[in-house]
Motif scaffolding. Structure first.
Motif, PDB file in Angstrom:
ATOM      1  N   ILE A 188       0.845  -1.188   0.000  1.00 23.88           N
ATOM      2  CA  ILE A 188       0.000   0.000   0.000  1.00 23.88           C
ATOM      3  C   ILE A 188       0.887   1.247   0.000  1.00 23.88           C
ATOM      4  O   ILE A 188       1.873   1.314   0.752  1.00 23.88           O
ATOM      5  CB  ILE A 188      -0.927   0.008   1.234  1.00 23.88           C
ATOM      6  N   THR A 189       0.566   2.226  -0.847  1.00 27.47           N
ATOM      7  CA  THR A 189       1.373   3.451  -0.882  1.00 27.47           C
ATOM      8  C   THR A 189       1.052   4.343   0.321  1.00 27.47           C
ATOM      9  O   THR A 189       0.037   4.152   1.002  1.00 27.47           O
ATOM     10  CB  THR A 189       1.100   4.240  -2.169  1.00 27.47           C
ATOM     11  N   GLY A 190       1.920   5.324   0.548  1.00 28.72           N
ATOM     12  CA  GLY A 190       1.710   6.239   1.666  1.00 28.72           C
ATOM     13  C   GLY A 190       0.402   7.006   1.543  1.00 28.72           C
ATOM     14  O   GLY A 190      -0.318   7.196   2.539  1.00 28.72           O
ATOM     15  N   GLN A 194      -2.361   6.079  -0.203  1.00 21.54           N
ATOM     16  CA  GLN A 194      -3.473   5.150   0.002  1.00 21.54           C
ATOM     17  C   GLN A 194      -3.635   4.804   1.484  1.00 21.54           C
ATOM     18  O   GLN A 194      -4.752   4.779   2.012  1.00 21.54           O
ATOM     19  CB  GLN A 194      -3.236   3.869  -0.804  1.00 21.54           C
ATOM     20  N   ASN A 195      -2.516   4.561   2.145  1.00 20.22           N
ATOM     21  CA  ASN A 195      -2.582   4.199   3.558  1.00 20.22           C
ATOM     22  C   ASN A 195      -3.064   5.375   4.400  1.00 20.22           C
ATOM     23  O   ASN A 195      -3.798   5.189   5.377  1.00 20.22           O
ATOM     24  CB  ASN A 195      -1.212   3.729   4.053  1.00 20.22           C
ATOM     25  N   GLY A 196      -2.642   6.587   4.040  1.00 22.23           N
ATOM     26  CA  GLY A 196      -3.128   7.762   4.762  1.00 22.23           C
ATOM     27  C   GLY A 196      -4.629   7.906   4.640  1.00 22.23           C
ATOM     28  O   GLY A 196      -5.323   8.225   5.623  1.00 22.23           O
ATOM     29  N   LEU A 197      -5.155   7.652   3.441  1.00 17.89           N
ATOM     30  CA  LEU A 197      -6.601   7.718   3.237  1.00 17.89           C
ATOM     31  C   LEU A 197      -7.303   6.597   4.005  1.00 17.89           C
ATOM     32  O   LEU A 197      -8.377   6.805   4.596  1.00 17.89           O
ATOM     33  CB  LEU A 197      -6.911   7.620   1.746  1.00 17.89           C
ATOM     34  N   ALA A 198      -6.701   5.400   4.028  1.00 16.60           N
ATOM     35  CA  ALA A 198      -7.288   4.280   4.771  1.00 16.60           C
ATOM     36  C   ALA A 198      -7.263   4.539   6.271  1.00 16.60           C
ATOM     37  O   ALA A 198      -8.224   4.213   6.986  1.00 16.60           O
ATOM     38  CB  ALA A 198      -6.532   2.990   4.448  1.00 16.60           C
ATOM     39  N   ILE A 199      -6.160   5.117   6.776  1.00 18.70           N
ATOM     40  CA  ILE A 199      -6.088   5.463   8.197  1.00 18.70           C
ATOM     41  C   ILE A 199      -7.181   6.467   8.540  1.00 18.70           C
ATOM     42  O   ILE A 199      -7.868   6.347   9.566  1.00 18.70           O
ATOM     43  CB  ILE A 199      -4.705   6.043   8.550  1.00 18.70           C
ATOM     44  N   ALA A 200      -7.351   7.467   7.675  1.00 17.45           N
ATOM     45  CA  ALA A 200      -8.410   8.452   7.898  1.00 17.45           C
ATOM     46  C   ALA A 200      -9.770   7.769   7.903  1.00 17.45           C
ATOM     47  O   ALA A 200     -10.634   8.067   8.740  1.00 17.45           O
ATOM     48  CB  ALA A 200      -8.356   9.534   6.822  1.00 17.45           C
ATOM     49  N   GLY A 201      -9.980   6.808   6.982  1.00 17.65           N
ATOM     50  CA  GLY A 201     -11.238   6.078   6.956  1.00 17.65           C
ATOM     51  C   GLY A 201     -11.445   5.243   8.199  1.00 17.65           C
ATOM     52  O   GLY A 201     -12.577   5.091   8.676  1.00 17.65           O
ATOM     53  N   MET A 222      -1.727  -1.087  13.317  1.00 22.49           N
ATOM     54  CA  MET A 222      -1.524  -2.149  12.317  1.00 22.49           C
ATOM     55  C   MET A 222      -1.347  -1.580  10.914  1.00 22.49           C
ATOM     56  O   MET A 222      -0.694  -2.198  10.066  1.00 22.49           O
ATOM     57  CB  MET A 222      -2.729  -3.105  12.311  1.00 22.49           C
ATOM     58  N   ARG A 223      -1.913  -0.431  10.668  1.00 25.93           N
ATOM     59  CA  ARG A 223      -1.885   0.136   9.331  1.00 25.93           C
ATOM     60  C   ARG A 223      -0.471   0.522   8.898  1.00 25.93           C
ATOM     61  O   ARG A 223      -0.206   0.615   7.700  1.00 25.93           O
ATOM     62  CB  ARG A 223      -2.802   1.361   9.259  1.00 25.93           C
ATOM     63  N   PHE A 224       0.433   0.737   9.820  1.00 24.62           N
ATOM     64  CA  PHE A 224       1.792   1.142   9.452  1.00 24.62           C
ATOM     65  C   PHE A 224       2.619  -0.014   8.905  1.00 24.62           C
ATOM     66  O   PHE A 224       3.707   0.199   8.375  1.00 24.62           O
ATOM     67  CB  PHE A 224       2.498   1.793  10.643  1.00 24.62           C
ATOM     68  N   PHE A 225       2.114  -1.241   9.041  1.00 27.10           N
ATOM     69  CA  PHE A 225       2.829  -2.390   8.496  1.00 27.10           C
ATOM     70  C   PHE A 225       2.387  -2.709   7.071  1.00 27.10           C
ATOM     71  O   PHE A 225       2.912  -3.630   6.456  1.00 27.10           O
ATOM     72  CB  PHE A 225       2.619  -3.613   9.396  1.00 27.10           C
ATOM     73  N   THR A 226       1.411  -1.950   6.547  1.00 25.85           N
ATOM     74  CA  THR A 226       0.924  -2.213   5.190  1.00 25.85           C
ATOM     75  C   THR A 226       1.729  -1.485   4.132  1.00 25.85           C
ATOM     76  O   THR A 226       1.515  -1.710   2.933  1.00 25.85           O
ATOM     77  CB  THR A 226      -0.555  -1.792   5.058  1.00 25.85           C
ATOM     78  N   VAL A 227       2.645  -0.607   4.541  1.00 26.71           N
ATOM     79  CA  VAL A 227       3.445   0.164   3.584  1.00 26.71           C
ATOM     80  C   VAL A 227       4.828  -0.471   3.440  1.00 26.71           C
ATOM     81  O   VAL A 227       5.233  -1.303   4.247  1.00 26.71           O
ATOM     82  CB  VAL A 227       3.576   1.635   4.022  1.00 26.71           C
ATOM     83  N   ALA A 243       5.581   5.111   5.764  1.00 26.54           N
ATOM     84  CA  ALA A 243       4.838   5.223   7.025  1.00 26.54           C
ATOM     85  C   ALA A 243       4.699   6.681   7.437  1.00 26.54           C
ATOM     86  O   ALA A 243       3.634   7.121   7.883  1.00 26.54           O
ATOM     87  CB  ALA A 243       5.543   4.418   8.128  1.00 26.54           C
ATOM     88  N   ARG A 244       5.793   7.450   7.279  1.00 27.55           N
ATOM     89  CA  ARG A 244       5.711   8.883   7.587  1.00 27.55           C
ATOM     90  C   ARG A 244       4.729   9.583   6.663  1.00 27.55           C
ATOM     91  O   ARG A 244       3.951  10.435   7.089  1.00 27.55           O
ATOM     92  CB  ARG A 244       7.101   9.529   7.461  1.00 27.55           C
ATOM     93  N   LYS A 245       4.781   9.233   5.379  1.00 27.28           N
ATOM     94  CA  LYS A 245       3.833   9.820   4.437  1.00 27.28           C
ATOM     95  C   LYS A 245       2.393   9.497   4.838  1.00 27.28           C
ATOM     96  O   LYS A 245       1.501  10.328   4.712  1.00 27.28           O
ATOM     97  CB  LYS A 245       4.102   9.298   3.024  1.00 27.28           C
ATOM     98  N   SER A 246       2.184   8.270   5.314  1.00 24.15           N
ATOM     99  CA  SER A 246       0.841   7.862   5.724  1.00 24.15           C
ATOM    100  C   SER A 246       0.284   8.797   6.786  1.00 24.15           C
ATOM    101  O   SER A 246      -0.858   9.249   6.698  1.00 24.15           O
ATOM    102  CB  SER A 246       0.862   6.427   6.270  1.00 24.15           C
TER     103      SER A 246
END
Length: 579
Positions: free
Chosen positions: A99-101, A103-110, A312-317, A323-326
Motif C-alpha cells: 500500500i502506498t503512503g 493510500q494508507n493515509g486515506l485508509a487510516i483516515a477512513g 496495524m496500518r503502518f505495516f501495510t506500507v 509510514a511517515r507519508k501515511s
C-alpha cells in the motif's frame, strides 16, 4: 465524559427556504440514524435514552437502502478481488506491504473518522457551540505524536502488530500476552458500541428485527476480513473515507454558500438563533473541572497512539518513509474533516433551530440531539442526499469494525497462537487458518454482544477504549523504543496496572456506577480515568524496571542499542533497501 443535552427549539429561521419534506416516516427513519449511531459511539451519550421509544420498526428508507446496497456490492467486489491476491501471512495481515503512503493515509483516515466524529462532534457543536471542538482537537493532536514518536520506528521494528515492537528485546511470552490482552480489551469495547449502532441503523433502514440486523452486519464483517484480509479492509476504508469526505464537503460548502462563504456571517447568524446566544462562542460549557479536562485530553491524545487497529496500518506500507507519508496524509484528511464537522455543527444551528420540519412537538429535534448532521443533509440536499449520508454512516461503522476485527484476530493468531503457544514454531498457513477462525469467532462474539447490549448505555465503551489504549498500550510502546532500562517485569506489571486501573476507574466512575448501575454516588469521582491510569502505568513500569537486577534485565538493557539503531535507520528491517 459529558452527556449531550437535548436541544430545544428557539425562534429563528435559516437564511433561505428549506427543501420540501418528502414523507414524514422516511424523515423519521433516516433522521433517527444519527441519534442512534451517535449515541452508540459518542463518549458520554446515553444510548438507552436515545433509543427509548425508537425500538419499533420504522418505514423503509429506500433512498438510503439504494445507496447502502451500492456500497455493499462495491465492497464485496473488492473483497473478491483481494481474496485472490491474499496468499501469505504478510498479505493477510499487512496487504503484502504494497500500500502506498497516500493510500494508507486515506485508509487510516477512513479507519479513524468514525460516526462518533461525523455525527457526534457536529452534534456537540450544535448543542454547545465552540466547546464542541474539544473532542476533535483531542483526537487530532494525537497524530503529531504518532508522526514524530511512533510511525517510523514502529515500521522499522515490527512485522504485523505493535506487540512485535514491544517484545523486540524483551521476553516474548509475557509481553505478547500483555499486548494481546490490551488489544483485545480495546477492540471489545469498540466493537460493542459499533455493533449496536450498526444494528440499529440497519433495523431502521430495512425495517428488520434488531437481531436479524446484527447477524447481517456480523456476516458482512466476517466475509470482508476472513476472505480479503488487510487488503480488502484497506480498500473498504478508502472507499468509505472518500464517501464521507465528499458528503461532508458538500454539506459544509452548501452552508457557507448561503452566507457568501463568510464564516463571520455564519457565526453571527448562529448566535442570533441559538437560545444560548453569544455563550455558544465561549469555552467551558462541557467540562468545567480541570482534572476531568486534563484526563479526557490525555485519553484522546495518547489513546490514538495505542489503538491496535490504527497501529496495524503502518505495516501495510513498504518502508518507514511511506509510514511517515501515511501519517502526513492522514493528518491532513482528518484535520480537514474536523473543520467540516465544525461548519456542519453551526450550519445545523442555523437551519434546524425552530424549524417545524425537524423539531418535534416537545420542542426537541426529532430523534434527539445527535441527529443534527442527518437533518442538515436533508435541509441542504433533500431526501436522496439524506439517503447518501445515512449510507455513509453505515459505511463508516462497517469500515471501523473491519479494522477492529482484523486487529483482534491478529492478536489471537500472531501474538498468542504463533508466538506464545507455539513459540514461533508454526508455518504461515496454520497462522492464517487460526486468524480466519479467530475472525469468525470475533464476528460471532460481536453479534452476541451487540444483541445483548441493544438497549444498554454502551457509549462509555468508546471512551474506555481510548483510556485503555492510552494506559496499557501507549506507555509500553513508547518506553520499549526510547528507554533502555525497560525490562520485561516492568513492562508487564506497568501495562497490567494501566489496563486494570482504566477498566476499574470507568466502572466505578459516574458513567457506569451511577448512570448504568443506578447507584447514587460514584466511588471514583471522574468520568475518564486516563490521568490516573496512565500515571500508574508509567510509574509501575519505571519502578519495577529500575529495581530489576536480574541477569535477564541486564541483557535486555544491552540489547537496546541495536534496537535503537534499527528503529531510527531501518537497517535490518523489511523495506530497508527502499528506505
Amino acid at each position: 465524559m459529558p452527556a449531550l443535552p437535548m436541544m430545544h427549539a428557539a425562534a429563528g429561521t435559516g437564511p433561505r427556504t428549506l427543501p420540501a419534506v418528502a414523507g414524514t416516516l422516511v424523515r423519521a427513519a433516516a433522521g433517527t440514524v444519527a441519534a442512534l449511531v451517535g449515541a452508540a459511539l459518542l463518549p458520554g451519550t446515553a444510548l438507552a435514552d436515545a433509543i427509548a421509544g425508537q425500538t419499533e420498526l420504522q418505514a423503509t428508507n429506500w433512498h438510503a437502502i439504494s445507496m447502502f446496497l451500492v456500497f455493499v456490492a462495491l465492497t464485496l467486489g473488492v473483497t473478491y478481488w483481494a481474496a485472490r491476491r491474499t496468499k501469505s501471512a504478510k498479505d493477510f495481515y499487512a496487504a503484502g506491504g504494497g500500500i502506498t503512503g497516500f493510500q494508507n493515509g486515506l485508509a487510516i483516515a477512513g479507519d479513524y473518522m468514525s460516526a462518533a466524529s461525523f455525527l457526534g462532534i457536529s452534534a456537540l457543536v450544535f448543542t454547545s457551540g465552540f466547546d464542541g471542538l474539544i473532542y476533535s482537537i483531542g483526537w487530532l493532536v494525537g497524530w503529531p505524536i504518532i508522526l514524530f514518536l511512533i510511525a517510523e520506528q514502529l515500521r522499522n521494528l515490527g512485522k504485523y502488530t505493535f506487540a512485535d515492537v514491544a517484545s523486540y528485546r524483551l521476553q516474548q511470552t509475557p509481553v505478547r500476552t500483555l499486548s494481546a490482552c490490551g488489544s483485545l480489551v480495546t477492540v471489545a469495547f469498540y466493537l460493542i458500541a459499533q455493533m449496536v449502532g450498526a444494528g440499529q441503523l440497519i433495523k431502521l433502514l430495512f425495517g428488520w428485527e434488531y437481531w436479524v440486523a446484527e447477524v447481517v452486519v456480523g456476516v458482512l464483517i466476517i466475509g470482508y476480513v476472513t476472505f480479503g484480509g488487510m487488503l480488502a479492509t484497506t480498500w473498504v476504508q478508502i472507499i468509505k473515507a472518500v464517501m464521507l469526505l465528499s458528503g461532508a464537503t458538500f454539506m459544509a460548502v452548501a452552508v457557507l454558500f448561503a452566507f457568501g462563504f463568510s464564516p463571520e456571517a455564519m457565526f453571527q447568524k448562529a448566535v442570533e438563533v441559538h437560545p444560548k446566544g453569544t455563550s455558544i462562542m465561549e469555552p467551558g460549557a462541557l467540562i468545567k473541572d480541570p482534572v476531568s479536562a486534563i484526563s479526557l485530553g490525555l485519553a484522546l491524545m495518547f489513546g490514538t497512539a495505542g489503538l491496535p487497529h490504527i497501529l496495524m496500518r503502518f505495516f501495510t506500507v513498504a518502508d518507514a518513509k511511506e509510514a511517515r507519508k501515511s501519517v502526513f496524509y492522514a493528518t491532513g484528511f482528518i484535520g480537514y474533516f474536523y473543520i467540516l464537522t465544525f461548519i456542519i455543527g453551526f450550519g445545523a444551528i442555523i437551519y434546524l433551530t425552530g424549524n417545524p420540519a425537524y423539531v418535534d412537538p416537545a420542542g426537541g429535534l426529532i430523534g434527539g440531539g445527535n441527529m443534527a448532521a442527518i437533518h442538515l443533509s436533508d435541509a441542504v440536499g433533500g431526501d436522496y442526499f439524506k439517503g447518501f449520508i445515512s449510507a455513509v454512516a453505515f459505511a463508516t461503522i462497517l469500515a471501523v469494525v473491519s479494522g477492529l476485527t482484523l486487529a483482534g484476530a491478529s492478536a489471537v493468531s500472531h501474538d498468542l497462537y504463533a508466538s506464545v503457544f507455539r513459540r514461533g514454531r508454526v508455518n504461515e498457513r496454520d497462522e492464517i487458518r487460526v486468524s480466519r477462525i479467530a475472525t469468525v469467532a470475533l464476528g460471532i462474539v460481536a453479534i452476541l454482544l451487540g444483541i445483548t447490549f441493544e438497549k444498554q448505555n454502551v457509549a462509555y465503551m468508546v471512551g474506555l477504549a481510548f483510556a485503555v489504549a492510552a494506559s496499557a498500550n501507549f506507555p509500553i510502546i513508547l518506553l520499549s523504543m526510547y528507554w533502555s532500562r525497560l525490562t520485561t517485569r516492568g513492562a508487564v506489571v506497568g501495562g497490567f496496572l494501566g489496563l486494570v486501573s482504566a477498566v476499574v476507574g470507568v466502572i466505578l466512575g459516574p458513567v457506569v456506577w451511577v448512570k448504568v448501575l443506578g447507584n447514587a454516588t460514584p466511588i471514583f469521582p471522574y468520568e475518564n480515568p486516563a490521568l490516573f491510569s496512565m500515571s500508574l502505568a508509567f510509574l509501575g513500569t519505571w519502578l519495577f524496571s529500575v529495581t530489576d537486577r536480574s541477569a535477564v534485565a541486564r541483557a535486555e538493557e544491552q540489547a537496546y542499542a541495536a534496537q535503537f539503531v534499527r528503529s531510527q535507520t531501518g537497517l535490518g528491517a523489511e523495506g530497508a533497501a527502499a528506505h
